[in-house]
Design an enzyme around this catalytic site. Structure first.
Site, mmCIF file in Angstrom:
data_model
loop_
_atom_site.group_PDB
_atom_site.id
_atom_site.type_symbol
_atom_site.label_atom_id
_atom_site.label_comp_id
_atom_site.label_asym_id
_atom_site.label_seq_id
_atom_site.Cartn_x
_atom_site.Cartn_y
_atom_site.Cartn_z
ATOM 1 N N MET A 1 35.539 31.949 44.932
ATOM 2 C CA MET A 1 35.018 31.526 43.543
ATOM 3 C C MET A 1 34.789 30.035 43.044
ATOM 4 S SD MET A 1 37.052 34.520 41.453
ATOM 5 C CE MET A 1 37.200 36.345 42.145
ATOM 6 N N GLY B 1 34.826 37.900 38.924
ATOM 7 C CA GLY B 1 35.724 36.502 38.667
ATOM 8 C C GLY B 1 37.284 37.120 38.853
ATOM 9 N N MET C 1 28.982 45.457 43.201
ATOM 10 C CA MET C 1 30.152 45.115 42.205
ATOM 11 C C MET C 1 30.321 46.370 41.226
ATOM 12 S SD MET C 1 31.391 42.164 43.405
ATOM 13 C CE MET C 1 32.599 42.314 42.228
ATOM 14 N N HIS D 1 39.042 41.056 52.905
ATOM 15 C CA HIS D 1 38.009 40.579 51.919
ATOM 16 C C HIS D 1 38.534 39.342 51.231
ATOM 17 C CE1 HIS D 1 34.787 41.441 49.082
ATOM 18 N NE2 HIS D 1 35.614 40.829 48.134
ATOM 19 N N MET E 1 30.886 33.971 45.691
ATOM 20 C CA MET E 1 30.719 34.100 44.489
ATOM 21 C C MET E 1 30.516 32.616 43.985
ATOM 22 S SD MET E 1 33.468 37.009 43.154
ATOM 23 C CE MET E 1 34.281 36.908 44.501
ATOM 24 N N GLY F 1 40.662 40.070 39.681
ATOM 25 C CA GLY F 1 41.043 41.173 40.330
ATOM 26 C C GLY F 1 41.729 42.228 39.019
ATOM 27 N N GLY F 2 42.046 43.374 39.478
ATOM 28 C CA GLY F 2 42.577 44.269 38.512
ATOM 29 C C GLY F 2 41.727 44.723 37.449
ATOM 30 N N ASP G 1 33.172 47.178 45.395
ATOM 31 C CA ASP G 1 33.875 45.957 45.117
ATOM 32 C C ASP G 1 34.419 45.919 43.532
ATOM 33 O OD1 ASP G 1 35.743 43.875 45.057
ATOM 34 O OD2 ASP G 1 34.247 42.355 45.675
ATOM 35 N N GLY G 2 35.503 46.294 43.479
ATOM 36 C CA GLY G 2 36.005 46.394 42.042
ATOM 37 C C GLY G 2 36.752 47.628 41.375
ATOM 38 N N GLY G 3 37.994 47.709 41.247
ATOM 39 C CA GLY G 3 38.538 48.776 40.535
ATOM 40 C C GLY G 3 38.770 50.087 41.467
ATOM 41 N N SER H 1 41.522 42.935 49.277
ATOM 42 C CA SER H 1 41.090 41.579 48.881
ATOM 43 C C SER H 1 42.280 40.866 48.631
ATOM 44 C CB SER H 1 40.545 41.809 47.387
ATOM 45 O OG SER H 1 40.372 40.382 46.697
ATOM 46 N N ASP I 1 37.683 36.403 48.710
ATOM 47 C CA ASP I 1 36.861 36.070 47.477
ATOM 48 C C ASP I 1 36.705 34.527 47.084
ATOM 49 O OD1 ASP I 1 35.982 38.576 46.462
ATOM 50 O OD2 ASP I 1 38.082 39.175 46.033
ATOM 51 N N HIS J 1 33.166 37.079 50.738
ATOM 52 C CA HIS J 1 32.323 37.146 49.388
ATOM 53 C C HIS J 1 32.038 35.894 48.623
ATOM 54 C CE1 HIS J 1 32.237 39.447 45.259
ATOM 55 N NE2 HIS J 1 31.060 38.884 45.777
ATOM 56 N N GLY K 1 41.887 45.375 45.974
ATOM 57 C CA GLY K 1 42.854 44.265 45.829
ATOM 58 C C GLY K 1 44.264 44.659 45.166
ATOM 59 N N SER K 2 44.017 44.959 44.049
ATOM 60 C CA SER K 2 45.405 45.392 43.298
ATOM 61 C C SER K 2 45.926 46.601 43.754
ATOM 62 C CB SER K 2 44.934 45.372 41.710
ATOM 63 O OG SER K 2 43.913 46.091 41.458
HETATM 64 C C1 DX5 Z 1 36.334 40.387 41.777
HETATM 65 C C2 DX5 Z 1 36.476 40.396 43.293
HETATM 66 C C3 DX5 Z 1 37.120 41.673 43.881
HETATM 67 C C4 DX5 Z 1 38.670 41.716 43.486
HETATM 68 C C5 DX5 Z 1 38.916 43.488 43.266
HETATM 69 O O1 DX5 Z 1 35.349 39.281 41.529
HETATM 70 O O2 DX5 Z 1 35.151 40.131 44.014
HETATM 71 O O3 DX5 Z 1 37.022 41.475 45.252
HETATM 72 O O4 DX5 Z 1 39.508 41.033 44.203
HETATM 73 O O5 DX5 Z 1 40.038 43.441 42.845
HETATM 74 P P1 DX5 Z 1 40.577 45.106 42.456
HETATM 75 O O6 DX5 Z 1 40.555 45.803 43.686
HETATM 76 O O7 DX5 Z 1 41.936 44.601 42.152
HETATM 77 O O8 DX5 Z 1 39.687 45.386 41.490
HETATM 78 ZN ZN ZN Z 2 35.064 40.527 46.190
#
Ligand code: DX5
Ligand code: ZN
Length: 230
Positions: A39, A145, A140, A35, A71, A147-148, A182-184, A10, A37, A69, A204-205
């Site tokens: 928003m 909203g 999710m 990916h 949002m 990352g990280g 997606d996420g963590g 991401s 994102d 993606h 992402g992170s």
């Molecule tokens: C959060 C995003 C994710 C985010 C994931 O709303 O949809 O794609 O970038 O980031 P990590 O991998 O750092 O949790």
């Molecule tokens: Zn995403």
């Protein structure tokens, strides 16, 4: 019945002052998808980038699919804009649109793969009547909203439920649907997540925050692959 692993970094965690370079470098480092994102400070409390940025980054992505993606709320007006901007797949949150089936059809008519995204608290009942229009289901594992954030453990049984539904659908129709999370997602939990049924992983992170992106993507892919041996 899971498909080959896809790792989708991401770019929310990339350096926004040099996004084009970061996209090129992460594809060279082994990313399968990018990916992206989107928003809108309405559906989620944050604001990122739109179709113009997608179009500008597309040449930097090479063969990697742009995994958009959304949002955002509402959804429909952005679908043709992202399709024109080079999106390969467009996913959205079902509660953010008035007519889920219509939005899925819009995405398909625009020539893109279509995905439906479930927040941690969104029930899977939204899948009930639209499986035949889906190319991807995304769960999710954080609230959207930012990352990280940390992986929410209740995603694991939910992944197993979706995996069963996807496999049943494949047996009935011969159609495969990807299951993205997606996420963590990190190198130390991706094997467990893959064992629960995911085959497509946003990170992402974990990728952009690491010193060696190629090594991290390699580790993510190898760890995810262990699940098929489990
Ligand atoms: C959060 C995003 C994710 C985010 C994931 O709303 O949809 O794609 O970038 O980031 P990590 O991998 O750092 O949790
Ligand atoms: Zn995403």
């Amino acid at each position: 019945m899971a498909q080959p692993t896809v790792i989708a970094p991401s770019i929310l965690s990339a350096n926004f002052a040099r996004l084009g370079d970061d996209v090129s470098r992460v594809v060279e480092a082994g990313a399968d998808w990018i990916h992206f994102d989107v928003m809108d400070n309405h559906y989620v409390p944050n604001l990122t980038f739109g179709p113009m940025v997608c179009e500008a980054l597309k040449p930097h992505a090479g063969k990697a699919l742009m995994d958009v993606h959304l949002m955002v709320e509402p959804v429909d007006a952005l679908v043709p804009l992202f399709a024109k901007a080079g999106a390969g797949l467009i996913s959205f949150h079902p509660e953010a649109t008035r007519h889920v089936d219509r939005t899925l059809q819009l995405i398909r008519d625009a020539g893109c793969l279509a995905g439906l995204v479930f927040n941690p608290g969104t029930p899977l009942a939204w899948l009930d009547h639209v499986m035949d229009k889906l190319d991807l289901v995304m769960l999710m594992s954080v609230n959207p909203g930012f990352g990280g954030q940390s992986f929410i453990a209740s995603t694991l049984p939910k992944l197993r439920q979706v995996r069963e539904r996807i496999d049943a659908h494949a047996r009935e129709t011969g159609r495969t649907i990807r299951l993205e999370v997606d996420g963590g997602v990190k190198t130390d939990n991706i094997a467990t997540i893959a064992a629960a049924g995911a085959d497509t992983f946003v990170a992402g992170s974990a990728v952009f925050g690491s010193a060696d992106w190629a090594a991290t993507i390699g580790t993510l892919r190898r760890e995810a692959g262990k699940a098929s041996a489990m």
